[in-house]
Design a protein around this motif. Sequence first.
Motif, mmCIF file in Angstrom:
data_model
loop_
_atom_site.group_PDB
_atom_site.id
_atom_site.type_symbol
_atom_site.label_atom_id
_atom_site.label_comp_id
_atom_site.label_asym_id
_atom_site.label_seq_id
_atom_site.Cartn_x
_atom_site.Cartn_y
_atom_site.Cartn_z
ATOM 1 N N PRO A 43 0.820 -1.221 0.000
ATOM 2 C CA PRO A 43 0.000 0.000 0.000
ATOM 3 C C PRO A 43 0.851 1.266 0.000
ATOM 4 O O PRO A 43 1.869 1.355 0.688
ATOM 5 N N THR A 44 0.420 2.238 -0.802
ATOM 6 C CA THR A 44 1.102 3.516 -0.946
ATOM 7 C C THR A 44 0.136 4.629 -0.586
ATOM 8 O O THR A 44 -1.045 4.563 -0.927
ATOM 9 N N TYR A 45 0.626 5.657 0.093
ATOM 10 C CA TYR A 45 -0.199 6.770 0.545
ATOM 11 C C TYR A 45 0.412 8.088 0.091
ATOM 12 O O TYR A 45 1.626 8.262 0.150
ATOM 13 N N VAL A 46 -0.418 9.019 -0.337
ATOM 14 C CA VAL A 46 0.020 10.382 -0.624
ATOM 15 C C VAL A 46 -0.447 11.212 0.564
ATOM 16 O O VAL A 46 -1.642 11.424 0.752
ATOM 17 N N ALA A 47 0.505 11.629 1.377
ATOM 18 C CA ALA A 47 0.176 12.301 2.643
ATOM 19 C C ALA A 47 0.699 13.735 2.642
ATOM 20 O O ALA A 47 1.735 14.033 2.066
ATOM 21 N N THR A 48 -0.039 14.588 3.315
ATOM 22 C CA THR A 48 0.355 15.979 3.499
ATOM 23 C C THR A 48 1.047 16.112 4.848
ATOM 24 O O THR A 48 0.579 15.568 5.850
ATOM 25 N N VAL A 49 2.164 16.832 4.866
ATOM 26 C CA VAL A 49 2.892 17.117 6.098
ATOM 27 C C VAL A 49 2.804 18.618 6.313
ATOM 28 O O VAL A 49 3.034 19.402 5.396
ATOM 29 N N LEU A 50 2.456 19.040 7.531
ATOM 30 C CA LEU A 50 2.211 20.451 7.823
ATOM 31 C C LEU A 50 3.164 20.980 8.890
ATOM 32 O O LEU A 50 3.702 20.217 9.694
ATOM 33 N N GLY A 51 3.338 22.297 8.909
ATOM 34 C CA GLY A 51 4.101 22.971 9.965
ATOM 35 C C GLY A 51 5.582 22.690 9.899
ATOM 36 O O GLY A 51 6.174 22.591 8.822
ATOM 37 N N SER A 52 6.188 22.529 11.072
ATOM 38 C CA SER A 52 7.636 22.328 11.139
ATOM 39 C C SER A 52 8.059 20.997 10.532
ATOM 40 O O SER A 52 9.191 20.857 10.060
ATOM 41 N N LEU A 53 7.174 20.004 10.508
ATOM 42 C CA LEU A 53 7.504 18.723 9.875
ATOM 43 C C LEU A 53 7.723 18.887 8.375
ATOM 44 O O LEU A 53 8.460 18.121 7.763
ATOM 45 N N ALA A 54 7.084 19.886 7.772
ATOM 46 C CA ALA A 54 7.213 20.111 6.332
ATOM 47 C C ALA A 54 8.566 20.714 5.973
ATOM 48 O O ALA A 54 8.991 20.638 4.826
ATOM 49 N N THR A 55 9.260 21.296 6.934
ATOM 50 C CA THR A 55 10.559 21.917 6.644
ATOM 51 C C THR A 55 11.698 20.905 6.657
ATOM 52 O O THR A 55 12.800 21.215 6.224
ATOM 53 N N ILE A 56 11.443 19.695 7.136
ATOM 54 C CA ILE A 56 12.461 18.648 7.165
ATOM 55 C C ILE A 56 12.660 18.122 5.746
ATOM 56 O O ILE A 56 11.691 17.897 5.022
ATOM 57 N N GLU A 57 13.917 17.936 5.355
ATOM 58 C CA GLU A 57 14.210 17.379 4.036
ATOM 59 C C GLU A 57 14.096 15.861 4.094
ATOM 60 O O GLU A 57 14.731 15.221 4.935
ATOM 61 N N TYR A 58 13.277 15.292 3.238
ATOM 62 C CA TYR A 58 13.114 13.850 3.124
ATOM 63 C C TYR A 58 13.699 13.424 1.783
ATOM 64 O O TYR A 58 13.507 14.097 0.781
ATOM 65 N N ASN A 59 14.404 12.307 1.771
ATOM 66 C CA ASN A 59 14.995 11.789 0.541
ATOM 67 C C ASN A 59 14.304 10.492 0.152
ATOM 68 O O ASN A 59 13.816 9.758 1.027
ATOM 69 N N GLU A 60 14.287 10.204 -1.142
ATOM 70 C CA GLU A 60 13.725 8.939 -1.605
ATOM 71 C C GLU A 60 14.481 7.797 -0.942
ATOM 72 O O GLU A 60 15.702 7.813 -0.863
ATOM 73 N N GLY A 61 13.734 6.831 -0.418
ATOM 74 C CA GLY A 61 14.339 5.692 0.250
ATOM 75 C C GLY A 61 14.461 5.843 1.752
ATOM 76 O O GLY A 61 14.751 4.861 2.444
ATOM 77 N N ASP A 62 14.268 7.052 2.288
ATOM 78 C CA ASP A 62 14.303 7.242 3.741
ATOM 79 C C ASP A 62 13.232 6.388 4.403
ATOM 80 O O ASP A 62 12.118 6.256 3.892
ATOM 81 N N ILE A 63 13.569 5.826 5.544
ATOM 82 C CA ILE A 63 12.603 5.077 6.346
ATOM 83 C C ILE A 63 12.100 6.014 7.437
ATOM 84 O O ILE A 63 12.891 6.660 8.124
ATOM 85 N N VAL A 64 10.781 6.104 7.573
ATOM 86 C CA VAL A 64 10.169 6.973 8.573
ATOM 87 C C VAL A 64 9.127 6.200 9.367
ATOM 88 O O VAL A 64 8.588 5.196 8.895
ATOM 89 N N ILE A 65 8.880 6.674 10.560
ATOM 90 C CA ILE A 65 7.748 6.189 11.351
ATOM 91 C C ILE A 65 6.738 7.325 11.334
ATOM 92 O O ILE A 65 7.037 8.443 11.751
#
Length: 91
Positions: A43-65
């Motif tokens: 399953p794949t999700y298109v999610a919106t990240v808001l506020g200070s979480l949106a300023t974090i740089e995410y790279n393809e392949g990063d593992i997140v919780i």
Amino acid sequence: MEARILRVVKCGECFTVKSEKSESGVLNKRTLVLQELGGKYEPTYVATVLGSLATIEYNEGDIVIATLKFQAREYNGQMFMDIVAAEVVKK
């Protein structure tokens, strides 16, 4: 809501939007494509990240919780589904 371990498939650009809920009147926003771990058919999700979480740089392949919040709303007689990543922790 439950925390899920996900892989970042794609990361959109961070931009600002007007918001009455924010003290400054603007809110940072970013779109992430997140996929559950496993194969390419998980399953794949298109999610919106808001506020200070949106300023974090995410790279393809990063593992997140992430804790995903699913919301449905009606607009002009049509139903729309939103997915908001309420919490995101990079590993």
